[in-house]
Scaffold this active site. Structure first.
Site, mmCIF file in Angstrom:
data_model
loop_
_atom_site.group_PDB
_atom_site.id
_atom_site.type_symbol
_atom_site.label_atom_id
_atom_site.label_comp_id
_atom_site.label_asym_id
_atom_site.label_seq_id
_atom_site.Cartn_x
_atom_site.Cartn_y
_atom_site.Cartn_z
ATOM 1 N N HIS A 76 8.090 0.392 10.182
ATOM 2 C CA HIS A 76 7.492 -0.262 11.346
ATOM 3 C C HIS A 76 6.480 0.659 12.038
ATOM 4 C CE1 HIS A 76 10.228 -3.907 11.989
ATOM 5 N NE2 HIS A 76 10.519 -3.393 10.818
ATOM 6 N N ASP A 102 6.430 -3.893 19.024
ATOM 7 C CA ASP A 102 7.015 -4.446 17.808
ATOM 8 C C ASP A 102 7.702 -5.767 18.143
ATOM 9 O OD1 ASP A 102 8.624 -4.853 15.452
ATOM 10 O OD2 ASP A 102 8.418 -2.724 15.037
ATOM 11 N N THR A 140 5.326 -7.046 11.917
ATOM 12 C CA THR A 140 5.118 -6.150 10.787
ATOM 13 C C THR A 140 5.386 -6.830 9.449
ATOM 14 O OG1 THR A 140 7.400 -5.325 10.962
ATOM 15 C CG2 THR A 140 5.693 -4.106 12.145
ATOM 16 N N GLN A 178 3.358 7.580 -2.289
ATOM 17 C CA GLN A 178 3.170 6.262 -2.906
ATOM 18 C C GLN A 178 1.711 5.836 -3.024
ATOM 19 O OE1 GLN A 178 6.220 3.248 -2.868
ATOM 20 N NE2 GLN A 178 4.879 1.920 -1.667
ATOM 21 N N HIS A 195 10.788 -3.199 -4.661
ATOM 22 C CA HIS A 195 11.731 -4.045 -3.904
ATOM 23 C C HIS A 195 11.000 -5.114 -3.105
ATOM 24 C CE1 HIS A 195 10.139 -1.309 -1.015
ATOM 25 N NE2 HIS A 195 10.967 -1.602 -0.048
ATOM 26 N N TRP A 238 7.410 -5.351 2.686
ATOM 27 C CA TRP A 238 6.064 -5.828 2.993
ATOM 28 C C TRP A 238 5.014 -4.723 2.925
ATOM 29 C CZ3 TRP A 238 3.319 -9.604 2.070
ATOM 30 C CH2 TRP A 238 2.145 -9.909 2.761
ATOM 31 N N ASN A 239 5.346 -3.513 3.403
ATOM 32 C CA ASN A 239 4.371 -2.430 3.323
ATOM 33 C C ASN A 239 4.032 -2.102 1.880
ATOM 34 O OD1 ASN A 239 4.214 -2.134 6.106
ATOM 35 N ND2 ASN A 239 5.813 -0.587 6.194
ATOM 36 N N SER A 240 5.041 -2.008 1.025
ATOM 37 C CA SER A 240 4.793 -1.715 -0.388
ATOM 38 C C SER A 240 3.997 -2.837 -1.051
ATOM 39 C CB SER A 240 6.121 -1.518 -1.131
ATOM 40 O OG SER A 240 6.746 -0.314 -0.739
#
Length: 458
Positions: A25, A111, A133, A337, A352, A355-357
Site C-alpha cells: 500500500h 488509503d 490501491t 522485481q 500470485h 495488484w502491484n505485481s
C-alpha cells in the site's frame, strides 16, 4: 506584501498522504506522491515506522509514533491497535502542522481501507481524497456488496462455484471473486472487515483515486464514473519503466527484505533472451509444504531456467538439497522485481497476481502464469487470463493442489505453445497503453493535472 502573497500561494500546495503501513500500500501511494511533487506540490507522506521511510528526495516524510505495533502478535491485532490509536495521533500531527508549518495542508490523501481518515480530515478543515490501491474490478465487486446488488454467496453457491453477473464485467464464477467477499470461515476477521469497509463513506470524499489506467478497465471505469466521479492515476510504477519523465525515479525506494540485486542481475545476464521463468508470490501469503514440493518438481521438469523468490521463513518448506540439485538451472533469491521483470532474459512471470505485481507485469509487458492465493488476487487472475489475455491460470486438482504436471503445462503454453505469440502481443499492447496513460497528456496524467490545478486555486 509580495512575500506575504508568495507565502499564501505556497500554503495551497501542501498535500498529506497517508498509506496503510504495509509495503503493497505504501509503494503505490509513494509513487503517486512523486507524481504530485513533480508538478510542484509539496507532499508529506505519513508513516508509522521510521524504518519504513523510503528514499525519495522530492517527498518529505513524517513518522507517527506507533511503538505498540512491535508487540502485536498477528494481522488482526495490528489492525485493532492501529485503528484505536492512530486517528487521534494523526489529528494531533495535522493540528501542529497547520500551526507551525510554513505550508499549511489543504488535502489529505488517505488509503481507502482507512475511511476514518476522512472524518479526521473534514474535522480539521482539509479536503479528503480516497486512494484505492486495488483495481476497479475489485472495487466494483465490493461496491455491489455494499449496495446489496450482489449478495454474499451461500454455501451452496460456493460449493458449486456458481456464476455471478454484474454490470460492465465478464461473467464471474464465485472463485473469481475476492476471497473477502465470501470467506466466512473466521480467518483474519479484522483484515476482512478492513477490506469490506472501503466503501463505507467514499461518496463523501472530495476526490476518489484508483491505481489503474483507463484503457485497462474501460467499461468498469465508465460504469463506476456514472455513479461517482472517480479518477484513474496509474499505473503507479516508477517512471523509468514507463514514461521516463521523472528524473531518478527507477525504484520504489522501500524494501522489507534484503535484495540480492547484483547476484540476480549477473545470473540473468548469462541467460538467453526470454528463457527464464520468474517466480514470486508476494511478501505475505505462503504455500503449503505439499504445494512447495509440487512446485519444485514442476520447475525442475520444465528443463528451463528459473529465478524463484522464496522468503527465508518459507525456505524450510523446500525439499532438502533442492537448491543444490538445481543450481545449474535455478536461482532461489530475494530479487529486485522491477529489474528482473524488465530484464531481457525473463520469458514469463509466475505470480500470485497481487495488484502491484500485476500492474508491473502489464507495464513492462511480461506474460504471466496466474497462481492466485487469496483476497483480490482471484479477480486479478480472471482479468489477466480472460479479459487482457496476457497469461494463463493454473488449475487445481481435486485436492486443491497445483500439480507438477500442471505447472509444466502452463510454462510450456506461455513460453512455447501456440497461445504464447498472442499472449506476447497482448502484453506489448497493454505495456504501450500503460505508458500512454502516464505520459504527457495521457489519461492518468490529465487526472493528476486536474487535481493539482483545483487544489492550488484559492
Amino acid at each position: 506584501m509580495e512575500k506575504h502573497q508568495q507565502q499564501k500561494h505556497d500554503e495551497a500546495y501542501q498535500v498529506l498522504v497517508l498509506p496503510y503501513p504495509i509495503q503493497g500500500h505504501i509503494n503505490p501511494m509513494l509513487q503517486f506522491s512523486k507524481r504530485l511533487a513533480s508538478k510542484g506540490l509539496k507532499v508529506t507522506l505519513i508513516t508509522t515506522s521510521k524504518s519504513m521511510q523510503p528514499s525519495a528526495s522530492s517527498i518529505h516524510f513524517h513518522s507517527i509514533d506507533f511503538q505498540e505495533a512491535e508487540t502485536t502478535t498477528g494481522i488482526d491485532e495490528h489492525i485493532r491497535l492501529y485503528e484505536s490509536l492512530i486517528p487521534a495521533r494523526l489529528a494531533q500531527f495535522i493540528e501542529k502542522h497547520q500551526i507551525y508549518s510554513q505550508h499549511r495542508a489543504k488535502v489529505l490523501v488517505y488509503d481507502s481501507c482507512m475511511p476514518w481518515a476522512l472524518d479526521v480530515a473534514k474535522r480539521l478543515g482539509l479536503q479528503g481524497a480516497s486512494f484505492f490501491t486495488q483495481c476497479w474490478a475489485v472495487n466494483a465487486i465490493f461496491y455491489h456488496l455494499k449496495l446489496g446488488t450482489l449478495k454474499v454467496p451461500s454455501e451452496e453457491q460456493i460449493r458449486t462455484n456458481a456464476v455471478v453477473s454484474l454490470p460492465s464485467m465478464p461473467e464471474l464464477e464465485i472463485s473469481d471473486l475476492p476471497s473477502a467477499a465470501y470467506d466466512n470461515s473466521g480467518s483474519y476477521p479484522g483484515l476482512w472487515n478492513l477490506i469490506r469497509r472501503q466503501f463505507s463513506n467514499f461518496q463523501e470524499a472530495d476526490w476518489t483515486f484508483c491505481n489503474t489506467y483507463d484503457k485497462l478497465e474501460h467499461q468498469i471505469i465508465n460504469w463506476m464514473a456514472s455513479k461517482w466521479p472517480i479518477k484513474t492515476i496509474g499505473p503507479t510504477v516508477p517512471s523509468m519503466y514507463l514514461d521516463k519523465r521523472l528524473q531518478d525515479d527507477d525504484d520504489y525506494g522501500l524494501h522489507l527484505f534484503k535484495l540480492h540485486t547484483d547476484l540476480c542481475i549477473e545470473w540473468l545476464n548469462s541467460k538467453e533472451t526470454g528463457s527464464v521463468i520468474y517466480v514470486a508470490f508476494g511478501s505475505i501469503a505462503g504455500l503449503t509444504e505439499k504445494q512447495m514440493g509440487e512446485l519444485t518438481m514442476g520447475l525442475k521438469s520444465t528443463k528451463k531456467h528459473f529465478l524463484w523468490v522464496v522468503r527465508e521463513t518459507e525456505q524450510n518448506k523446500l525439499p532438502s538439497n533442492f537448491i543444490e540439485e538445481t543450481s545449474e538451472k535455478g536461482l532461489v533469491s530475494w530479487s529486485p522485481q522491477l529489474d528482473v521483470l524488465s530484464h531481457r532474459a525473463v520469458g514469463c512471470f509466475m505470480t500470485h497476481c497481487g495488484w502491484n505485481s500485476t500492474l508491473e507485469a502489464l507495464s513492462i509487458g511480461v506474460p504471466m502464469i496466474a497462481m492466485p492465493q487469496w483476497t483480490d488476487q482471484m479477480t486479478n487472475a480472471k482479468f489477466v487470463v480472460d479479459v487482457w489475455e496476457v497469461g494463463i491460470r493454473v488449475k487445481k486438482d481435486g485436492n486443491g493442489i497445483i500439480t507438477k504436471e500442471e505447472i509444466q503445462r502452463c510454462v510450456r503454453e506461455v513460453m512455447e505453445g501456440e497461445r504464447s505469440l498472442d499472449i506476447k502481443r497482448n502484453s506489448e499492447k497493454w505495456r504501450k497503453l500503460a505508458i500512454d496513460a502516464v505520459d504527457d497528456g495521457g489519461s492518468s496524467d490529465k487526472n493528476i493535472e486536474e487535481f493539482v490545478a483545483k487544489i492550488t486555486c484559492n
